[in-house]
Scaffold this active site. Structure first.
Site, PDB file in Angstrom:
ATOM      1  N   LYS A 204     -15.353 -10.129 -54.307  1.00  0.00           N
ATOM      2  CA  LYS A 204     -15.473  -8.706 -54.000  1.00  0.00           C
ATOM      3  C   LYS A 204     -14.861  -8.482 -52.625  1.00  0.00           C
ATOM      4  O   LYS A 204     -15.327  -9.031 -51.623  1.00  0.00           O
ATOM      5  CB  LYS A 204     -16.933  -8.268 -54.006  1.00  0.00           C
ATOM      6  N   ARG A 214     -19.546   5.064 -53.082  1.00  0.00           N
ATOM      7  CA  ARG A 214     -20.573   5.183 -52.050  1.00  0.00           C
ATOM      8  C   ARG A 214     -21.097   6.612 -51.967  1.00  0.00           C
ATOM      9  O   ARG A 214     -22.272   6.837 -51.676  1.00  0.00           O
ATOM     10  CB  ARG A 214     -20.013   4.704 -50.707  1.00  0.00           C
ATOM     11  N   LYS A 228     -17.950  -3.541 -44.138  1.00  0.00           N
ATOM     12  CA  LYS A 228     -18.602  -4.710 -44.727  1.00  0.00           C
ATOM     13  C   LYS A 228     -17.711  -5.946 -44.633  1.00  0.00           C
ATOM     14  O   LYS A 228     -17.814  -6.866 -45.442  1.00  0.00           O
ATOM     15  CB  LYS A 228     -18.985  -4.402 -46.177  1.00  0.00           C
ATOM     16  N   GLU A 244     -14.680 -19.088 -53.856  1.00  0.00           N
ATOM     17  CA  GLU A 244     -15.873 -18.284 -54.110  1.00  0.00           C
ATOM     18  C   GLU A 244     -16.296 -18.378 -55.576  1.00  0.00           C
ATOM     19  O   GLU A 244     -17.475 -18.579 -55.899  1.00  0.00           O
ATOM     20  CB  GLU A 244     -15.616 -16.818 -53.741  1.00  0.00           C
ATOM     21  N   LYS A 259     -13.304  -7.612 -57.872  1.00  0.00           N
ATOM     22  CA  LYS A 259     -13.434  -6.196 -57.518  1.00  0.00           C
ATOM     23  C   LYS A 259     -12.697  -5.940 -56.212  1.00  0.00           C
ATOM     24  O   LYS A 259     -12.923  -6.682 -55.258  1.00  0.00           O
ATOM     25  CB  LYS A 259     -14.920  -5.847 -57.377  1.00  0.00           C
ATOM     26  N   SER A 285     -14.136   3.012 -58.290  1.00  0.00           N
ATOM     27  CA  SER A 285     -14.153   4.469 -58.181  1.00  0.00           C
ATOM     28  C   SER A 285     -12.860   5.040 -57.615  1.00  0.00           C
ATOM     29  O   SER A 285     -12.381   6.085 -58.065  1.00  0.00           O
ATOM     30  CB  SER A 285     -15.331   4.897 -57.307  1.00  0.00           C
ATOM     31  N   TYR A 324     -15.134   3.449 -65.423  1.00  0.00           N
ATOM     32  CA  TYR A 324     -15.656   4.792 -65.667  1.00  0.00           C
ATOM     33  C   TYR A 324     -14.918   5.462 -66.821  1.00  0.00           C
ATOM     34  O   TYR A 324     -15.336   6.515 -67.295  1.00  0.00           O
ATOM     35  CB  TYR A 324     -15.541   5.621 -64.388  1.00  0.00           C
TER      36      TYR A 324
END
Length: 338
Positions: A204, A214, A228, A244, A259, A285, A324
């Protein structure tokens, strides 16, 4: 892969198989169906509540009763699973995000309602603290605002167990803390949830494509100008993603998530080719918002680019796509068969 030097024009004309629809279908290398789609939903408190997400045209936050109505169509379309993201009221947030493991929390109630109404619909829950923290970070912070790894992992274990208790089929840690998959797996095994799967958000990235999400879950205001980058991956790195993923699989993940989606298809391809594990991708998104904005302005054919983008993810190696567009795409595929 090698190609024979004898396959030269005009003996070989690659356009021959493109002449007719039937032959294009026969030699198509990748297929896309509703089986490859996961539908993300934003869940609200209350009853009969429906709120549009302004930055994501066509996407709504739904209260649990309306979510069940939406789930009926998902089942009818053959979409295998839904991913739940709670919209937590401000008064239920705190520094530690302790509402994340409330047995009567919004996510937990939504899981129970979905599994009761549609037991065969897969339910995936987000394991991360950002919807529940007053600072909008995915973990517990120190006095300098740095997200503490190990204490956050303890909180994530509590959250994952509460989701399993509620009946979640898959828990999906999306926080990017080190060691959280092993800790969650050990806790699930000890509690008897041996078949609760872990979908690890293994690669991610600290991406700028998450803004509309968000806004949708109400964490953007809490995060403010923060970022982040101390725990999500650097967009410049790809070898690190393989590390990872390999670590998460070794720790007990059943499938992994990359992602965002389209800007990171090289990562999807490498993970699938080099590690051969169940590989999911999140068409996030920001990707959705860009497609919709271009389509609404008449700059792109919305349906065509939607399907092309999903096929690109399949071609790169994604086994499943969290998008979505899931309902809209599944409707198109159903209608094309009738």
């Amino acid at each position: 892969m090698s190609f024979s030097a004898n396959r030269v024009f005009p003996t070989t004309r690659l356009r021959r198989n493109r002449v007719d629809s039937f032959s294009r279908r026969l030699v198509r290398e990748n297929q896309l169906s509703a089986d490859n789609l996961i539908f993300p939903v934003f869940v609200l408190e209350g009853e009969g509540q429906r709120e549009a997400v302004p930055s994501m045209p066509g996407v709504e936050r739904l209260s649990i009763d309306l979510l069940l109505e939406q789930a009926a169509e998902l089942v009818d379309l053959g979409i295998p699973a839904v991913a739940l993201f709670p919209v937590v009221p401000a008064e239920r947030k705190n520094l530690s995000g302790s509402g994340a493991w409330d047995s009567d929390g919004l996510a937990q109630r939504a899981v129970r309602a979905l599994k009761k109404a549609y037991p065969d619909l897969g339910v995936i829950t987000d394991v991360a603290l950002d919807p529940f923290t007053t600072h909008g970070q995915d973990g517990i912070i120190d006095n300098d605002g740095y997200v503490l790894n190990d204490v956050t992992v303890e909180a994530l274990v509590n959250q994952a167990l509460s989701h399993a208790d509620a009946g979640a089929d898959i828990v999906a840690p999306s926080d990017m803390m080190d060691g959280r998959v092993a800790a969650i797996r050990d806790a699930l095994e000890s509690a008897g949830y041996v078949n609760t799967r872990i979908l690890a958000y293994s690669a991610k990235y600290a991406s700028s494509y998450y803004g509309p999400f968000r806004d949708a879950v109400g964490s953007a205001g809490n995060l403010g100008k923060g970022n982040k980058a101390t725990y999500q991956m650097d967009p410049a790195n790809s070898d690190e993603a393989l590390q990872e993923v390999a670590m998460d699989i070794a720790e007990g993940a059943d499938m992994v998530m990359i992602k965002p989606g389209m800007p990171y298809l090289d990562i999807v391809y490498r993970v699938k080719q080099e590690l051969q594990v169940p590989t999911f991708v999140y068409q996030v998104s920001g990707e959705y918002a860009m497609h919709m904005a271009a389509a609404e302005n008449g700059w792109l054919d919305g349906d065509a680019v939607m399907m092309e983008s999903l096929m690109a993810m399949r071609r790169a190696g994604a086994d499943a796509i969290l998008t979505y567009f899931a309902v809209r795409a599944a409707r198109m595929m159903r209608d094309s068969r009738t």
